[in-house]
Design a protein around this motif. Structure first.
Motif, PDB file in Angstrom:
ATOM      1  N   THR A 119      -1.983 -12.064  -6.735  1.00 56.06           N
ATOM      2  CA  THR A 119      -1.778 -10.852  -6.887  1.00 56.06           C
ATOM      3  C   THR A 119      -2.031  -9.965  -8.230  1.00 56.06           C
ATOM      4  O   THR A 119      -2.371  -9.064  -7.969  1.00 56.06           O
ATOM      5  CB  THR A 119      -0.379 -10.473  -6.232  1.00 56.06           C
ATOM      6  OG1 THR A 119       0.500 -11.143  -7.247  1.00 56.06           O
ATOM      7  CG2 THR A 119      -0.282 -10.953  -4.868  1.00 56.06           C
TER       8      THR A 119
ATOM      9  N   LYS B 181      -5.792  -9.787  -7.889  1.00 53.08           N
ATOM     10  CA  LYS B 181      -6.524  -8.967  -6.716  1.00 53.08           C
ATOM     11  C   LYS B 181      -5.887  -7.658  -6.896  1.00 53.08           C
ATOM     12  O   LYS B 181      -6.566  -6.578  -6.297  1.00 53.08           O
ATOM     13  CB  LYS B 181      -6.073  -9.798  -5.316  1.00 53.08           C
ATOM     14  CG  LYS B 181      -6.586  -9.212  -4.254  1.00 53.08           C
ATOM     15  CD  LYS B 181      -8.033  -9.619  -4.047  1.00 53.08           C
ATOM     16  CE  LYS B 181      -8.541  -8.995  -2.575  1.00 53.08           C
ATOM     17  NZ  LYS B 181     -10.070  -9.505  -2.701  1.00 53.08           N
ATOM     18  N   TYR B 182      -4.447  -7.536  -7.040  1.00 48.72           N
ATOM     19  CA  TYR B 182      -3.794  -6.333  -6.923  1.00 48.72           C
ATOM     20  C   TYR B 182      -3.295  -5.561  -8.204  1.00 48.72           C
ATOM     21  O   TYR B 182      -2.508  -4.613  -8.196  1.00 48.72           O
ATOM     22  CB  TYR B 182      -2.685  -6.237  -5.804  1.00 48.72           C
ATOM     23  CG  TYR B 182      -3.234  -6.680  -4.545  1.00 48.72           C
ATOM     24  CD1 TYR B 182      -4.003  -5.773  -3.517  1.00 48.72           C
ATOM     25  CD2 TYR B 182      -3.124  -7.951  -4.026  1.00 48.72           C
ATOM     26  CE1 TYR B 182      -4.420  -6.303  -2.461  1.00 48.72           C
ATOM     27  CE2 TYR B 182      -3.825  -8.591  -2.438  1.00 48.72           C
ATOM     28  CZ  TYR B 182      -4.361  -7.544  -1.836  1.00 48.72           C
ATOM     29  OH  TYR B 182      -4.832  -7.824  -0.911  1.00 48.72           O
TER      30      TYR B 182
ATOM     31  N   LYS C 137       0.667  -1.225   0.105  1.00 45.55           N
ATOM     32  CA  LYS C 137      -0.048  -0.188   0.035  1.00 45.55           C
ATOM     33  C   LYS C 137       0.942   1.274  -0.096  1.00 45.55           C
ATOM     34  O   LYS C 137       0.447   2.203  -0.680  1.00 45.55           O
ATOM     35  CB  LYS C 137      -0.978  -0.174   1.347  1.00 45.55           C
ATOM     36  CG  LYS C 137      -1.916   1.050   1.329  1.00 45.55           C
ATOM     37  CD  LYS C 137      -2.769   1.406   2.384  1.00 45.55           C
ATOM     38  CE  LYS C 137      -3.601   2.411   2.654  1.00 45.55           C
ATOM     39  NZ  LYS C 137      -4.391   2.386   3.887  1.00 45.55           N
TER      40      LYS C 137
END
Length: 484
Positions: free
Chosen positions: A366, A369-370, A334
């Protein structure tokens, strides 16, 4: 020499005699065709690896010393590359003169240009770049990128040395007073947060503070990490601890430090992993769901559900380990912070198959999701927890079965248990009478006793009393004791 070629040579060098290509491929997690192609490439200049039909591959003993020298050269070249990168980055924003740098590292102009190209390939991930301008080596990019790159290069430089066990080996030129001061700040962080820093995060935070102190002492103190969004700041214990550390560094260096450094340090502290006093209790209770948020649990569960474990493992303990790592890792993602694992290359070499399997699972998750993939450093951290679970599962508990007679019901119980838990190590089936007569003997031979009859005498070994028919509740209690 590419990483796989190096693994093949090192593996063969550490083994006596020939190794079959299938065994070598299995060990390194690749196909036999890949082994064949890589060996051919290794031998393109001279025969480093010899082969014999039916036996496999072995190191050519005539070339053995040359191979060792070659790897020493590789490590020395890496250390030099990292050292040049550290030197150039630490001397920003003015930047060292190009030819002074070449003289310092005994390089020609063309050789230094090649080193800068290698360094820039590393710096891409930090969104910075070294350029040659007006006779100086200057960096294009922001202050946060420079510091994160410095942290990476410093720790990597230490990792390719003979090995290191202390910060003095990573930072050999550090002033003794600076070293003592920074160690005091690490102790203060732990005291203020009431935690114990877990390695290698200790090394990362020491490096972070060392770089911070070096940068504010130089002309770079005007370059503050202003990219941080102050609206996201939480004025919590992490912020207060960061404020205290920055104030101490300000007094120690006799420099005024911008308040944005407090925010940056607080986010960095939040991204590290610690061991709290209740963490051991948390693991023993095997109840991570009470402590971790859903994104953390989902990430950890995805790894466990998709990893091809060949034997039953303690999923609850692995879930706890992974969650404890993933929680600060998501904070790092983040905040775009980087933590370096100094053992990443060793992990990739020693557990190549596990690393590749973990990377595939993590990348799939990932990327969806990211919209990003994790670094090798982050994946190697996760791999270690997976390997730990696998190795712990190999330690089988010795189980003793007991009933009134030792016949009939106990044999039925044995069959039902093995059907439910195939890898259970049942050492013997005995009667309760035999156990009472030889308690000391049987206690030495068992880690757990599963019995259809209660034993009034005090036993040094845990006893799980079950029904001869082994109902679902009985089975869950047995699995709980065996951690399966």
């Amino acid at each position: 020499m590419d990483p796989l070629a190096k693994k093949i040579v090192l593996y063969l060098s550490n083994n006596v005699g020939y190794i079959k290509s299938a065994d070598l491929a299995k060990k390194l997690g690749v196909s036999t065709k890949t082994i064949y192609r890589t060996v051919k490439k290794i031998n393109s200049d001279k025969e480093i690896i010899t082969s014999q039909r039916g036996l496999g591959y072995a190191i050519n003993l005539v070339q053995d010393s040359d191979i060792t020298d070659n790897f020493d050269d590789i490590n020395e070249n890496k250390k030099r590359t990292y050292a040049i990168g550290v030197y150039v980055l630490f001397n920003q924003p003015v930047g060292p003169k190009f030819f002074n740098t070449a003289d310092k590292f005994y390089l020609s102009e063309s050789a230094l240009n090649k080193e800068i190209q290698k360094i820039n390939s590393i710096l891409t991930k930090f969104k910075i770049k070294i350029t040659r301008k007006n006779g100086h080596l200057t960096v294009v990019g922001n202050e946060i990128g420079i510091r994160q790159a410095l942290n990476f290069l410093l720790i990597r430089k230490g990792a390719v040395s003979e090995g290191f066990t202390s910060v003095s080996e990573i930072f050999p030129s550090i002033d003794e007073n600076d070293r003592s001061f920074l160690i005091t700040q690490l102790t203060l962080i732990q005291d203020e947060l009431n935690v114990v820093l877990v390695d290698p995060y200790t090394l990362n935070i020491f490096s972070h503070l060392y770089i911070l102190m070096g940068r504010i002492r130089s002309a770079a103190h005007t370059n503050q990490p202003k990219e941080i969004d102050e609206s996201d700041v939480k004025y919590d214990q992490f912020y207060e601890t960061a404020r205290l550390i920055i104030e101490n560094i300000s007094r120690y260096t006799n420099r005024t430090i911008n308040a944005s450094e407090i925010i940056y340090l607080s986010q960095y502290l939040l991204s590290l992993r610690y061991m709290h006093s209740n963490d051991i209790q948390q693991i023993n209770n095997a109840a991570p769901t009470t402590k971790f948020d859903k994104p953390v649990l989902d990430f950890a569960t995805n790894i466990i559900d998709n990893y091809p474990f060949k034997k039953p493992i303690n999923k609850q303990n692995l879930l706890t380990d992974l969650c404890a790592h993933i929680k600060p890792m998501l904070n790092r993602l983040k905040s775009s912070l980087v933590v370096v694992n100094p053992l990443v290359e060793e992990i990739k070499d020693s557990y190549s198959k596990e690393f590749l399997q973990t990377r595939e699972i993590v990348d799939n998750y990932t990327s969806k999701k990211y919209k990003m993939n994790l670094s090798d450093d982050e994946v190697s951290f996760i791999t270690l927890y997976v390997v730990k679970a696998i190795e712990e599962s190999a330690k089988t508990n010795k189980v003793l079965l007991m009933c009134t007679t030792g016949i009939g019901t106990a044999q039925l119980l044995r069959t039902k248990l093995l059907n439910a838990i195939p890898n259970m190590n049942i050492t013997d089936v005995i009667s309760s009478y035999s156990y009472r007569e030889n308690m000391e003997k049987y206690n030495q031979e068992a880690d757990l006793i599963i019995s259809t009859v209660a034993i009034p005498e005090q036993s040094k070994v845990p006893i799980v009393v079950v029904s001869p028919l082994l109902n679902e509740l009985d089975l869950q209690r047995v699995k709980s004791f065996l951690n399966v």
